[in-house]
Design a protein around this motif. Structure first.
Motif, PDB file in Angstrom:
ATOM      1  N   PHE A 178      21.560  57.613  33.907  1.00  0.00           N
ATOM      2  CA  PHE A 178      20.947  57.229  32.634  1.00  0.00           C
ATOM      3  C   PHE A 178      21.859  57.555  31.457  1.00  0.00           C
ATOM      4  CE2 PHE A 178      17.021  56.725  34.978  1.00  0.00           C
ATOM      5  CZ  PHE A 178      16.366  55.731  34.254  1.00  0.00           C
ATOM      6  N   ASN A 183      22.427  51.218  28.612  1.00  0.00           N
ATOM      7  CA  ASN A 183      21.360  51.406  27.622  1.00  0.00           C
ATOM      8  C   ASN A 183      21.079  52.881  27.372  1.00  0.00           C
ATOM      9  OD1 ASN A 183      20.932  48.560  27.503  1.00  0.00           O
ATOM     10  ND2 ASN A 183      19.767  48.692  29.414  1.00  0.00           N
ATOM     11  N   ALA A 184      22.119  53.687  27.437  1.00  0.00           N
ATOM     12  CA  ALA A 184      21.951  55.133  27.299  1.00  0.00           C
ATOM     13  C   ALA A 184      21.332  55.536  25.968  1.00  0.00           C
ATOM     14  CB  ALA A 184      23.305  55.835  27.473  1.00  0.00           C
ATOM     15  N   SER A 189      15.567  55.027  27.618  1.00  0.00           N
ATOM     16  CA  SER A 189      16.475  55.903  28.367  1.00  0.00           C
ATOM     17  C   SER A 189      16.343  57.353  27.909  1.00  0.00           C
ATOM     18  CB  SER A 189      17.926  55.442  28.191  1.00  0.00           C
ATOM     19  OG  SER A 189      18.151  54.227  28.855  1.00  0.00           O
ATOM     20  N   ARG A 192      13.190  58.772  29.362  1.00  0.00           N
ATOM     21  CA  ARG A 192      13.353  59.057  30.796  1.00  0.00           C
ATOM     22  C   ARG A 192      14.224  60.287  31.024  1.00  0.00           C
ATOM     23  NH1 ARG A 192      13.364  56.444  35.904  1.00  0.00           N
ATOM     24  NH2 ARG A 192      12.878  58.222  37.235  1.00  0.00           N
TER      25      ARG A 192
END
Length: 287
Positions: A178, A183-184, A189, A192
């Motif tokens: 991640f 799409n960090a 993200s 998450r």
């Protein structure tokens, strides 16, 4: 007790021993525990021949699972697993094999969510309350029943710590995916990542209850946690100790180069990169 008999037919010192004291100490009879009048589990000699045969066949099937971990044998693995679990639901050795298959060197990064779920399934089958009660008292070395029980619980404890370690490693890899993904920086993200961080810390704390996380078996997870918390030099120190015990492990050497880069110790990093080529050359000179 004293023996005073002498034999006049003997020559030399044997003729006049004059008797000698003889003492004998009889140990107390070993206490036996009362057998429970009833119970759900049976000892081997209490089982019928048919029951013993069924267990032997089941154990043979479980042992076979270890040889079916490869992707090409996935269908056979799943079929045999289903067959065993239909007859003995939640059979722990089968659940362990499922976890190990997902956590193989080739597969673990492909199925991290499944791997974490499989680890949770194994962990859920172990009665940690019973483990805590048993290990909270000192083992009586003269109690064979207690030693037998300890051996069984040692096996369950090893299964528990192994599952916790594998889960922690999977969470660490998931975190890296991640952080380094395209799409960090997205809100999803970041959300998450917070969840993974919470899970990782809770899992690590649980492992610390049952094992010394700096032991060789678990130290790589401890190093990962040091790194995550910004203790990079400490992580490098522990890694150097680990490399000292496993100097020919190429992956450990690569981890050291990465940590040196994070510390921005560029000269040392360059030195290690040069030595990496020398330690693990693509080819060896003919002789």
């Amino acid at each position: 007790m004293c023996i005073r008999d002498s034999n006049s037919n003997l020559l030399g010192p044997g003729k006049k021993p004059g008797g000698f004291p003889l003492s004998m100490r009889v140990p107390p009879a070993k206490a036996t525990k009362a057998k429970p009048s009833s119970g759900s589990s049976k000892k081997k000699d209490e089982k019928t021949e048919a029951e013993q045969l069924a267990e032997a066949i089941r154990d043979l099937k479980v042992a076979r699972l270890a040889k079916l971990h490869g992707d090409k044998k996935a269908e056979d693995f799943d079929r045999l697993t289903k067959e065993i679990l239909e007859n003995t639901p939640n059979h722990l050795p089968v659940l362990v094999e499922q976890l190990k298959r997902l956590d193989s060197e080739a597969n673990r990064k492909k199925h991290l969510d499944q791997l974490i779920a499989a680890a949770d399934t194994v962990i859920a089958q172990i009665d940690t309350e019973t483990l805590a009660k048993h290990y909270g008292v000192k083992l009586n070395p003269d109690d064979d029943d207690a030693k037998s029980e300890r051996a069984k619980l040692d096996k369950k404890l090893n299964t528990l710590t192994d599952a916790l370690y594998r889960k922690g490693r999977a969470l660490g890899y998931l975190d890296t995916q991640f952080r380094e993904g395209e799409n960090a920086d997205s809100d999803e993200s970041k959300k998450r990542l917070k969840e993974i961080e919470k899970q990782f810390e809770a899992n690590f704390a649980e492992l610390q209850k049952w094992a010394e996380t700096t032991d060789d078996k678990f130290v790589l997870l401890h190093i990962r946690r040091d790194n995550r918390q910004g203790h990079i030099a400490t992580a490098l120190k522990r890694l150097n100790e680990k490399i000292g015990r496993s100097p020919h492990d190429r992956k450990l050497q690569k981890k050291r180069i990465r940590l040196l880069g994070e510390l921005m110790w560029d000269e040392w990093k360059s030195h290690e990169e040069t030595w990496q080529i020398r330690r693990f050359p693509a080819k060896y000179q003919p002789f």
